[in-house]
Each structure stands twice: as structure tokens, then as C-alpha cells.
Design an enzyme around this catalytic site. Structure first.
Site, PDB file in Angstrom:
ATOM      1  NE  ARG A 123      -3.905  -1.841   2.010  1.00  0.00           N
ATOM      2  CZ  ARG A 123      -4.025  -2.698   2.658  1.00  0.00           C
ATOM      3  NH1 ARG A 123      -3.097  -2.651   3.750  1.00  0.00           N
ATOM      4  NH2 ARG A 123      -4.905  -3.706   3.024  1.00  0.00           N
ATOM      5  CE  LYS A 145       0.950  14.803 -14.474  1.00  0.00           C
ATOM      6  NZ  LYS A 145       0.582  15.437 -15.871  1.00  0.00           N
ATOM      7  CD  GLU A 187       9.607  17.527 -22.693  1.00  0.00           C
ATOM      8  OE1 GLU A 187       9.166  18.533 -22.227  1.00  0.00           O
ATOM      9  OE2 GLU A 187       8.902  16.439 -23.038  1.00  0.00           O
ATOM     10  CE  LYS A 231       7.155  18.266 -14.126  1.00  0.00           C
ATOM     11  NZ  LYS A 231       7.167  16.969 -14.370  1.00  0.00           N
ATOM     12  CD  GLU A 241      -1.813  18.236 -16.538  1.00  0.00           C
ATOM     13  OE1 GLU A 241      -0.794  17.471 -15.921  1.00  0.00           O
ATOM     14  OE2 GLU A 241      -2.300  18.225 -17.482  1.00  0.00           O
ATOM     15  NE  ARG A 245       2.302  18.248 -13.108  1.00  0.00           N
ATOM     16  CZ  ARG A 245       2.862  17.182 -12.261  1.00  0.00           C
ATOM     17  NH1 ARG A 245       2.201  16.982 -10.894  1.00  0.00           N
ATOM     18  NH2 ARG A 245       3.717  16.598 -12.438  1.00  0.00           N
ATOM     19  CG  ASN A 249       0.498  19.222 -21.080  1.00  0.00           C
ATOM     20  OD1 ASN A 249       1.264  18.250 -20.958  1.00  0.00           O
ATOM     21  ND2 ASN A 249      -0.843  19.171 -20.731  1.00  0.00           N
ATOM     22  CG  HIS A 252       3.860  18.013 -24.713  1.00  0.00           C
ATOM     23  ND1 HIS A 252       4.793  18.926 -24.576  1.00  0.00           N
ATOM     24  CD2 HIS A 252       4.574  16.777 -23.851  1.00  0.00           C
ATOM     25  CE1 HIS A 252       6.129  18.398 -23.846  1.00  0.00           C
ATOM     26  NE2 HIS A 252       5.766  17.194 -23.559  1.00  0.00           N
ATOM     27  CG  HIS A 256       0.928  13.808 -26.753  1.00  0.00           C
ATOM     28  ND1 HIS A 256       0.378  14.420 -25.789  1.00  0.00           N
ATOM     29  CD2 HIS A 256       2.238  13.693 -26.355  1.00  0.00           C
ATOM     30  CE1 HIS A 256       1.126  14.427 -24.771  1.00  0.00           C
ATOM     31  NE2 HIS A 256       2.321  13.880 -25.004  1.00  0.00           N
ATOM     32  CG  HIS A 271       8.078  13.090 -25.693  1.00  0.00           C
ATOM     33  ND1 HIS A 271       6.741  13.254 -25.936  1.00  0.00           N
ATOM     34  CD2 HIS A 271       8.455  13.901 -24.471  1.00  0.00           C
ATOM     35  CE1 HIS A 271       6.292  13.915 -25.120  1.00  0.00           C
ATOM     36  NE2 HIS A 271       7.203  14.470 -24.356  1.00  0.00           N
TER      37      HIS A 271
HETATM   38  N1  LIG Z   1       6.556  11.132 -14.771  1.00  0.00           N
HETATM   39  C1  LIG Z   1       6.233  12.211 -15.622  1.00  0.00           C
HETATM   40  O1  LIG Z   1       6.035  13.357 -15.166  1.00  0.00           O
HETATM   41  C2  LIG Z   1       7.044  12.086 -17.113  1.00  0.00           C
HETATM   42  C3  LIG Z   1       7.245  13.059 -17.950  1.00  0.00           C
HETATM   43  C4  LIG Z   1       7.774  12.919 -19.262  1.00  0.00           C
HETATM   44  C5  LIG Z   1       8.143  12.000 -19.453  1.00  0.00           C
HETATM   45  N2  LIG Z   1       7.829  10.788 -18.781  1.00  0.00           N
HETATM   46  C6  LIG Z   1       8.226   9.451 -19.197  1.00  0.00           C
HETATM   47  O2  LIG Z   1       9.386   9.179 -19.256  1.00  0.00           O
HETATM   48  C7  LIG Z   1       9.727   8.255 -20.429  1.00  0.00           C
HETATM   49  C8  LIG Z   1      10.787   8.944 -21.202  1.00  0.00           C
HETATM   50  O3  LIG Z   1      12.070   9.101 -20.383  1.00  0.00           O
HETATM   51  P1  LIG Z   1      13.504   9.204 -20.985  1.00  0.00           P
HETATM   52  O4  LIG Z   1      13.575   9.908 -22.192  1.00  0.00           O
HETATM   53  O5  LIG Z   1      14.446   9.415 -19.958  1.00  0.00           O
HETATM   54  O6  LIG Z   1      13.504   7.530 -21.379  1.00  0.00           O
HETATM   55  P2  LIG Z   1      14.323   6.245 -20.764  1.00  0.00           P
HETATM   56  O7  LIG Z   1      14.178   6.014 -19.578  1.00  0.00           O
HETATM   57  O8  LIG Z   1      13.808   5.096 -21.967  1.00  0.00           O
HETATM   58  O9  LIG Z   1      15.671   6.639 -21.288  1.00  0.00           O
HETATM   59  C9  LIG Z   1      16.074   6.759 -22.691  1.00  0.00           C
HETATM   60  C10 LIG Z   1      17.302   5.768 -23.220  1.00  0.00           C
HETATM   61  O10 LIG Z   1      18.564   6.138 -22.600  1.00  0.00           O
HETATM   62  C11 LIG Z   1      18.988   4.987 -21.799  1.00  0.00           C
HETATM   63  N3  LIG Z   1      19.960   5.661 -20.651  1.00  0.00           N
HETATM   64  C12 LIG Z   1      19.550   6.221 -19.493  1.00  0.00           C
HETATM   65  N4  LIG Z   1      20.307   6.945 -18.925  1.00  0.00           N
HETATM   66  C13 LIG Z   1      21.290   6.590 -19.680  1.00  0.00           C
HETATM   67  C14 LIG Z   1      23.009   7.251 -19.337  1.00  0.00           C
HETATM   68  N5  LIG Z   1      23.166   8.006 -18.633  1.00  0.00           N
HETATM   69  N6  LIG Z   1      23.734   6.812 -20.066  1.00  0.00           N
HETATM   70  C15 LIG Z   1      23.222   6.003 -21.355  1.00  0.00           C
HETATM   71  N7  LIG Z   1      22.289   5.337 -21.440  1.00  0.00           N
HETATM   72  C16 LIG Z   1      21.284   5.854 -20.739  1.00  0.00           C
HETATM   73  C17 LIG Z   1      17.928   4.184 -21.372  1.00  0.00           C
HETATM   74  O11 LIG Z   1      18.348   2.916 -21.226  1.00  0.00           O
HETATM   75  C18 LIG Z   1      16.953   4.259 -22.710  1.00  0.00           C
HETATM   76  O12 LIG Z   1      17.671   3.554 -23.658  1.00  0.00           O
HETATM   77  C19 LIG Z   1       8.448   8.094 -21.154  1.00  0.00           C
HETATM   78  O13 LIG Z   1       8.023   6.814 -20.622  1.00  0.00           O
HETATM   79  C20 LIG Z   1       7.490   9.182 -20.531  1.00  0.00           C
HETATM   80  O14 LIG Z   1       6.016   8.740 -20.618  1.00  0.00           O
HETATM   81  C21 LIG Z   1       7.211  10.855 -17.447  1.00  0.00           C
HETATM   82 ZN   LIG Z   2       7.265  15.923 -22.935  1.00  0.00          ZN
END
Ligand SMILES: NC(=O)c1ccc[n+]([C@@H]2O[C@H](COP(=O)([O-])OP(=O)(O)OC[C@H]3O[C@@H](n4cnc5c(N)ncnc54)[C@H](O)[C@@H]3O)[C@@H](O)[C@H]2O)c1
Ligand SMILES: [Zn+2]
Length: 353
Positions: A123, A145, A187, A231, A241, A245, A249, A252, A256, A271
Site C-alpha cells: 500500500r 507522476k 524539454e 517545474k 493538474e 500544471r 504541455n 505537446h 502527441h 518524444h
Molecule cells: N512522470 C512524468 O511526469 C513524465 C514526464 C515526461 C516523460 N515521462 C516518461 O518518461 C519516459 C521517457 O523518459 P526518458 O527519455 O528518460 O527514457 P528512458 O528511460 O527510456 O531513457 C532513454 C534511453 O537512454 C538510456 N539511458 C538512460 N540514462 C542513460 C545514461 N546516463 N547513459 C546511457 N544511456 C542511458 C535508457 O536505457 C534508454 O535506452 C516516457 O516513458 C515518458 O512517458 C514521464
Molecule cells: Zn514531454
């Protein structure tokens, strides 16, 4: 730990979070002092970071608090309930109690899943983030999130639960592939476009000056901290949101739709790339709607080109329009767009795509 970065986010009495940062990610070790059960959930690609965190702990408070390390594969396909259940199962097998802390080490996929697993295990146990992508540092790992995809629906299951802390260090970006770095840079730039004109100039300058994170020196750490502060401020004022917040976007709605089309056509689009191009479209729309002065889109286009960010959508508007109407934020034929007033300031407009 840098003196300047120590931000508190307080959603309510129970949900508090801190954003900290330092030149070396080893600086997070003291934050684990007093913890008795820490479980690392790390992306295999950054196993070296997990190893160094354990080393740093050995030198400070001791590594005895590390009770387990769970490696995960990261891809949008693996960002699923199955992986979250596998994390929970490993926590249970290792005997994790309700006092345990999960430390997520990886990009947004890792921090989203580790946070979600922590939020439901027994939980809810605490979690903290050591984001290792630029995108996660300025966006995903701040704000609470968490979640996973359900079939082809992105982030359909999840919870908003604040991490104990998020530790930001440009140091971990050394091994991040250039394309991932630029994706996160989009971003970073977005955050300044909606909240800080001076930092925007600085970011474009820095991104134009070097190819990779390790060529950017302290300037990059400073910008990451500034974006995180913006942020965190938005999240503090509007954690669930209900209003402000949604500013985050910016670009975005278009992004999307582009990502949807890319998936449909089997194109390779990140992305961040979609967000960069989406912000140019948002600037064009802002000029047309009269919220921003003429010339903004041309200005952004030139800046983005210099900074190594893509500018022009490969998909025409006729193709993007239906996807925008299906966006989960569309209601009754209109979509809430984030439009520019000027660099550093945005406003909302409900429009038909
Ligand atoms: N929670 C939120 O508010 C929020 C906001 C934006 C995005 N997201 C989510 O985040 C995800 C995208 O995040 P991301 O772009 O960090 O993706 P990710 O976690 O997939 O990382 C991108 C790639 O880089 C590699 N990697 C990570 N750190 C590394 C490093 N230091 N050296 C070498 N390789 C490395 C990973 O293995 C992966 O292949 C999506 O799923 C999206 O939905 C969430
Ligand atoms: Zn984004």
C-alpha cells in the site's frame, strides 16, 4: 551538494518532496544516512551509476543499508504492469518492509515504473530518484507522476505520489547517447520558453556551443537546476493538474499527434524531437491567434536549428488534426492549446484543431 539547489515541494502534510543537485551524483550518498532498507531499481544501461552509488555509500554512511538491487530493461513495451509486478515480487522476495526506500536510477521509464511499484507495494513505500537522462532530470523525475502503459495506451495506469527526493547531477549524462541528450534538451528549452526568457537564451547558447553533455561544463548543471526549479514551482502550485500544471504541455498537443503518426507509419521519432517541432507549430498558431507577435516562430526556428533541435514536422496538419481531436485532453471538439505570449510566457486557449 550545491548550496543553491535545495527546493521543497509540499503538496500537503503527507506529500513532501525535495529536489537537490550537485556536481557529482555521488553527492546523494549522505541523503541515505539513517535509512535501513534501500532497494535500487536501476536501468541496466546505467549499471555503472548504481555501482558508483554503492561505492560512494561505502565511503560515507556505509553500504549496509542497500538490501537489494533490481535491474530492469527499459523500452516503452517493457513499461508495463508486468514489469511493475516483477519489481514488487522481487521486493517481496527480498523481504522489503514498509520502511523500505526504493531508489530509482535511470531515465523516465525507470523513475515512472519504480515510483509506481513503490506507490502500490504494501500500500505504498517511499521512493527517491536519481534520474540519468536529461529528460528525466528536468521533467519525468520531478512532480510525482508515476505509471506504466496499458497495451498501446501511454501512461494509462499510475499514481501521483511525490518522491522523497530527486537528485540532479549532469555528471550522470556522460554516457547518454547524443540523440537522447537532444531529446531531453527539447524539454529543457520548453521549460524556459514557458517560464524564463533569460535562461532560454542561455540554453540556446550552450546547446549551440557543444555536441555532448560533457562538453558543456557547469553551465549545463546550472540550467538543469534552473529548469527543475521552474517545474517544481509549477507542481507546488498545482500538483494535480487542475490548471497551471497544464502549461508544461507546451508543444505537446502537436507532439502527441506526431508521435501517434510516427507509430502508425513505423517512423523513428523521439518524444523530445516531436516536442521541439510541436513548439514551432505552437508558435505559428500563437502568431495566427494574435497572442504573440509576428516573427516568433521564425526566431524559434533559427534558435532551434543552431541548438541542434528539429524544427519542421514531417507530417502535414491534415494528418495531425484527427489525432489531436482524439487526444485525452480534447473535450467536445476543442483542444486546450498552450500558446505563447512571448518567450518566457504562455497562456491557454481552447480551439478547434
Ligand atoms: N512522470 C512524468 O511526469 C513524465 C514526464 C515526461 C516523460 N515521462 C516518461 O518518461 C519516459 C521517457 O523518459 P526518458 O527519455 O528518460 O527514457 P528512458 O528511460 O527510456 O531513457 C532513454 C534511453 O537512454 C538510456 N539511458 C538512460 N540514462 C542513460 C545514461 N546516463 N547513459 C546511457 N544511456 C542511458 C535508457 O536505457 C534508454 O535506452 C516516457 O516513458 C515518458 O512517458 C514521464
Ligand atoms: Zn514531454
Amino acid at each position: 551538494m550545491t548550496e543553491e539547489l535545495n527546493i521543497n515541494i509540499e503538496v500537503d502534510r503527507l506529500q513532501k518532496s525535495r529536489v537537490l543537485g550537485g556536481k557529482s551524483f555521488r553527492g546523494l550518498a549522505p541523503l541515505l544516512e539513517g535509512e535501513q532498507e534501500v532497494y535500487l531499481v536501476y536501468d541496466e544501461q546505467v549499471a555503472w551509476v548504481a555501482t558508483e552509488v554503492v561505492d560512494a555509500l561505502r565511503e560515507t554512511s556505509g553500504a549496509a543499508c542497500i538490501k537489494g538491487a533490481i535491474a530492469i530493461d527499459t523500452s516503452e513495451e517493457e513499461k508495463s504492469m508486468d514489469t511493475v509486478l516483477a519489481i514488487c515480487r522481487q521486493l517481496l522476495d527480498a523481504g522489503a518492509s514498509r520502511k523500505a526506500l526504493v531508489l530509482a536510477i535511470g531515465g523516465g521509464i525507470t523513475t515512472d515504473m519504480a515510483g509506481f511499484a513503490a506507490s502500490i507495494y504494501k500500500r505504498g513505500i517511499r521512493y527517491a530518484n536519481l534520474p540519468t537522462t536529461l529528460l528525466a532530470q528536468v521533467d519525468a523525475a520531478i512532480g510525482g507522476k508515476t505509471g506504466v502503459n496499458l497495451d498501446s495506451y501511454k501512461n494509462m495506469l499510475g499514481a501521483i505520489v511525490q518522491p522523497e527526493f530527486t537528485y540532479l547531477s549532469a555528471d550522470v549524462l556522460r554516457t547518454l547517447p547524443p540523440r537522447e541528450f537532444r531529446s531531453g534538451a527539447a524539454e529543457l528549452v520548453k521549460t524556459f520558453l514557458l517560464g524564463d526568457a533569460a535562461a532560454y537564451e542561455e540554453a540556446i547558447g550552450l546547446l549551440s556551443s557543444a555536441e555532448k553533455a560533457d562538453g558543456m561544463g557547469d553551465g549545463l548543471q546550472h540550467l538543469i537546476e534552473r529548469a527543475a526549479a521552474i517545474k517544481a514551482g509549477v507542481v507546488q502550485r498545482d500538483p494535480f493538474e487542475k490548471g497551471e500544471r497544464a502549461k508544461l504541455n507546451l508543444g505537446h498537443t502537436f507532439a502527441h499527434a506526431m508521435e501517434h503518426e510516427a507509430r502508425r507509419q513505423g517512423d523513428d521519432l523521439t518524444h523530445g524531437e516531436a516536442v521541439a517541432m510541436g513548439m514551432i507549430l505552437a508558435a505559428e498558431l500563437s502568431e495566427r491567434e494574435g497572442t504573440a507577435q509576428k516573427g516568433l516562430a521564425a526566431r524559434l526556428r533559427a534558435d532551434f536549428k543552431a541548438a541542434g533541435l528539429p524544427t519542421d514536422s514531417p507530417y502535414p496538419m491534415e494528418v495531425l488534426r484527427p489525432a489531436m481531436l482524439r487526444d485525452k485532453k480534447a473535450t467536445g471538439g476543442t483542444v486546450r492549446f498552450v500558446l505563447f505570449k512571448e518567450i518566457g510566457q504562455v497562456e491557454f486557449r481552447d480551439l478547434e484543431p
